[in-house]
Write a protein that holds these residues in place. Structure first.
Motif, short mmCIF file in Angstrom:
data_model
loop_
_atom_site.label_atom_id
_atom_site.label_comp_id
_atom_site.label_asym_id
_atom_site.label_seq_id
_atom_site.Cartn_x
_atom_site.Cartn_y
_atom_site.Cartn_z
N ALA A 160 0.77 -1.22 -0.13
CA ALA A 160 0.05 -0.05 0.04
C ALA A 160 0.87 1.16 0.05
N ARG A 187 -1.00 9.15 5.63
CA ARG A 187 -0.54 8.62 4.07
C ARG A 187 -1.69 7.82 3.43
N VAL A 188 -1.88 6.56 4.07
CA VAL A 188 -3.02 5.65 3.33
C VAL A 188 -3.74 5.36 4.42
N HIS A 216 0.83 3.72 -3.10
CA HIS A 216 0.28 4.95 -2.75
C HIS A 216 1.24 6.20 -3.42
#
Lengths: 334, 334, 334, 334
Positions: free
Chosen positions: B18, B55-56, B22
């Motif tokens: 991820a 961030r994610v 990302h």
């Protein structure tokens, strides 16, 4: 030789108790037990704790009722869950055993405490009143005739050893609550699988902020409120507590040192630092609680270190038993 | 922008995937999924992996059938259990996705292999034949047209990168099987509770001696037998492999160095050591496999280090995707 | 009570020796010494090693010549640098002491060995011939009359305990050299400041590949060549060795088990595993060497674990002394 | 592209700066320097910090006077000792460079402070007055025109980010000094050999009790006294601070949450926790400072975590540079 039973022997504290009693000159292990439902029943304790291999290779016997185990037993160590200790202690007392309980079930003489902090209703208020709180350096005489000893929690041991002499000596300004920042090794959570204890998930972090049940245990026995913030540390064992207090105006560093010396000068398992403060490694694997401090103006910082499984559990339990039966206080511990 | 789906995103490899996707300039995350039964369904990935916070912060969506997720998706990363990958990969391929599988389900073109080492019967022998083994430095051209890429196991990646050039170059005396001693961080066991991964239970120790299924993966792809002994190390991530081989008589240190230089001189994710051998810390958190070696007489010791979650999993998967789609091979990785 | 002198007591091994002798019922510490130039001279050993506080609070006395220390001393433990031990041992022997040396200065009966691997010229070939190599399980009778005991190196102890019964029993095909992969805790490098031992610099890595001087020590005493690759591990203490060997054709797992049982069945400090192999944590802080193994075809993997400071140094030294003087072999160790 | 010089690049902070600037789209490394006397002069930075191998393989040039290095340079990062930064900053400013200093030499606008806490006499009071304290979230506008930026200390960054909004917002009862318990990874002591940083000597322990010079840095910039107790933790990097404060009577949890949201809601490198508190692992290797808190009655506990080398040093320096030159605040950091 005192016949000794260790109940709930599969955990980290049980393994330490087994090692201590195994080498004790006046106590012998009659049996190690686990719950009858435990997947560990029937295994050797040294299969679970290979450091005991060649030393204590006894089986963990499933215990379904105390009758098969209590006969002829002089001493019982309960290293069981709080509710289990609550149920078992009276039975072993009825059978004539002296009981040292390492759970939280008998530590505070107030039935409401258990409802509030442990989530169960205590059924034995009369017995609770007779239980002796096993903070060994402070309960010597009471321990000598105890039937049921409630060994203190790991955090409360270091916190109380640090604060009790200062409070009893009137050195602290308690309008400002002592701030206890404590960090414990992961073994404090017990021997069990859980994501929170998984190797990759562990790093330094606070937990149970304002809600940990060792706070009321500390506060009750000290007779004063404290702010207690426990942390999980990235090490298997040991506790370090950094305690920030306010001295009463005019109290000097010398007075603090004298206060500690008076309390612990003749106590073999409390080591006082004349200069500096302890590091965790000084106590890991050892039965001591180390205490050092620094003063600046009215501010006092006390640092205490202990092994959570030893002075915070198994070693203090054996220390209490040594005192109870008139053995050397440090027998088998040092 | 390629629409990208990460299936089984709750684990350590999923979190790394991820993070890479990302920040990838040509790929975007369309969804993160977990099994419909997972207790993590509905949580944010950054709740499970707080390093991703800010961030994610995407949810882990429960996936019960691919239909709701495959539409419009170009790329699928499967970070799922072997059996799950076995079932899902054909479905996503039918839906027109390019699939990068990080499990063991598609790594060896031999259905019997799965019966023997993974305990399930492989249902797709034809597809197995088409799957491209994603040892990126050695499969460049095949990867460019792959539909299904089987990303190699963590141990096999370092082992093969170390041995393949030597074996292909005829430098080894294979009458003596290479001895691979490998130590992996605990994250190699995945993100799950288990006593074996519990903080207090972890210490350096071998496991799966003679029985680990990465041995046949290595042996099959190298075309020679090896002795492979994996160890659990007391660190969260990283793999170090120390490989002891016999050189064919007369092969010199220079020839070994040249062999490696020829194989990897232009490969950005393999770092060769002219002197000395790598340490684990050189690669943790990085997408590289580092290789160093020493020669004495006919004896050769090769040391390889990688991050088991990166070059041993997520980074190699993204590297394969970068090659597959014609992006810079190290895009988003360095 | 044997009067006992510990020379070079400031290091990690010295601290362990002090703890063992302190609690030994038949030995007493007459003095602890350090080099006269040492910055630690005059300090308490418990200042350097606070775990000893309250147990061994003796000063580290500067030793500038043996005369002030040897008088009345029965036993000397030398925990000194190789060259220092080389110089001191003959002096203490002349003074009538029995000497247990933990350095490398007396381990191999070949003066050239020291020139080649230790960089000094050995001056005492006759004495070297009389020195007894203290691999306790194998030298029992010789130890009983020894004047000078050369306690084996940490790596060689585990390696030889693992291989010697197999080699002596003729079970190995030695055309293929045993491959010893060993990982040691950082304390193996001694108590000294150095960037390589700095906390942030340590991670799993090989060192001294093909060049470590414990290889010739192992090979000389086993009488066969070995490949030995030591690694630095990210833990303070303990050694784990994974040893890959070739069995002679037809040798069975049972024969290996019987060979070990015959060698060590009655040896209290070697613990054999019937199933599985040891983990490092099983031995840390304990005087044992644990040995387990697995067989597949003609391939044998032996895994040995010990505490490098204990069975690999201090505990084996005390074990040798116990045998030498007719005490219980494990006195003060368990 | 801004030409960028990193002075004192051999340390842990220097390595992080080099990695950030290397991948920065608007900045380029013109040179890395070390002291002319350094044993590292002439080596590649990737020899000292192998994680940089293949990324930043530049030499560490010996700097003996700035003239050979300042020409054409736009930006200078000083990762040097306090006294060295004190001497170099004015020279680089004279040469027209913008200087970001990571030492303590320019952080407090009071020459006496340096005499008292750093042991040298500050020679540049006028320049000290112009230096901008680079607590990035609070100095945005001042940073835009700064010539000399004093990047805050590691501990002060987390402490001030935690306390400044509360103090400025009038939420705290400052009659009771905030109690800051902080634990830092060993890298905070820098890259150098020393017994205190030796692997086997490190364990959780307080140091500099009442005497650490980050206390007056914190107190000066917050405008209030604090009790600050730093600890060394057994991990390479990261800082966790647990801060115990007294709220003004009647201040609610919601008010605290709103206060933080107002201060940091739009700040990309401060991550606020709606529930719970941060763990160290959430921030290691990342440029964030994470903040969470809990309230009980008038008691507030704030927990902040950051990577001491990143938000506590290199990342904040680059963040300041990004703000100074009008780049995206998180350029190259996330």
């Amino acid at each position: 030789m005192l016949n000794t039973l260790i109940v709930g022997a599969s955990g980290y504290t049980g393994a330490e108790l087994a090692a201590y009693i195994h080498r004790h000159p006046h106590m012998t292990i009659t049996a190690l037990t686990v719950s009858a439902q435990s997947a560990d029943a029937g295994k050797l304790i040294s299969d679970l704790h290979p450091q005991l291999k060649g030393r204590v290779d006894l089986p963990l016997q499933p215990m379904d009722g105390i009758s098969a185990f209590a006969k002829g037993v002089d001493v019982v160590f309960l290293a069981t869950a709080h509710e289990v200790s609550h149920d078992l202690a009276p039975q072993f007392l009825d059978a004539g055993c002296v009981v040292f309980d390492l759970s939280g079930a008998w530590r505070v003489n107030d039935p409401d405490f258990y409802q509030q902090y442990y989530g169960f209703t205590h059924q034995y208020p009369a017995l609770l009143e007779q239980a002796v709180y096993g903070l060994a350096e402070w309960q010597g005489d009471k321990l000598k005739e105890a039937k049921l000893v409630a060994v203190p929690g790991c955090y409360p041991t270091a916190a109380q050893l640090s604060l009790k002499p200062l409070i009893d000596g009137g050195l602290l300004d308690l309008n400002q609550w002592p701030v206890i920042n404590a960090t414990s090794g992961v073994s404090g959570a017990g021997r069990k699988a859980g994501l929170a204890n998984s190797f990759c998930e562990v790093s330094l972090q606070p937990y149970g902020v304002f809600t940990h049940r060792h706070r009321p245990e500390i506060a009750t026995h000290l007779g004063t409120e404290v702010i207690f913030t426990p942390h999980l540390g990235n090490f298997p064992r040991g506790i370090l507590e950094t305690i920030t207090c306010r001295l009463r105006s005019g109290v000097s560093q010398t007075q603090v040192a004298e206060c500690y010396a008076q309390a612990y000068g003749d106590k073999p398992l409390v080591r006082l630092y004349e200069n500096g403060v302890p590091a965790l490694k000084n106590v890991v694997g050892l039965p001591f609680c180390d205490i050092g401090f620094a003063v600046q103006g009215d501010h006092l910082i006390v640092v205490a270190a202990e092994d959570n499984l030893l002075k915070g559990a198994a070693a203090q339990a054996v220390q209490c038993a040594n005192i109870r039966f008139g053995f050397n206080e440090t027998e088998s511990l040092i």
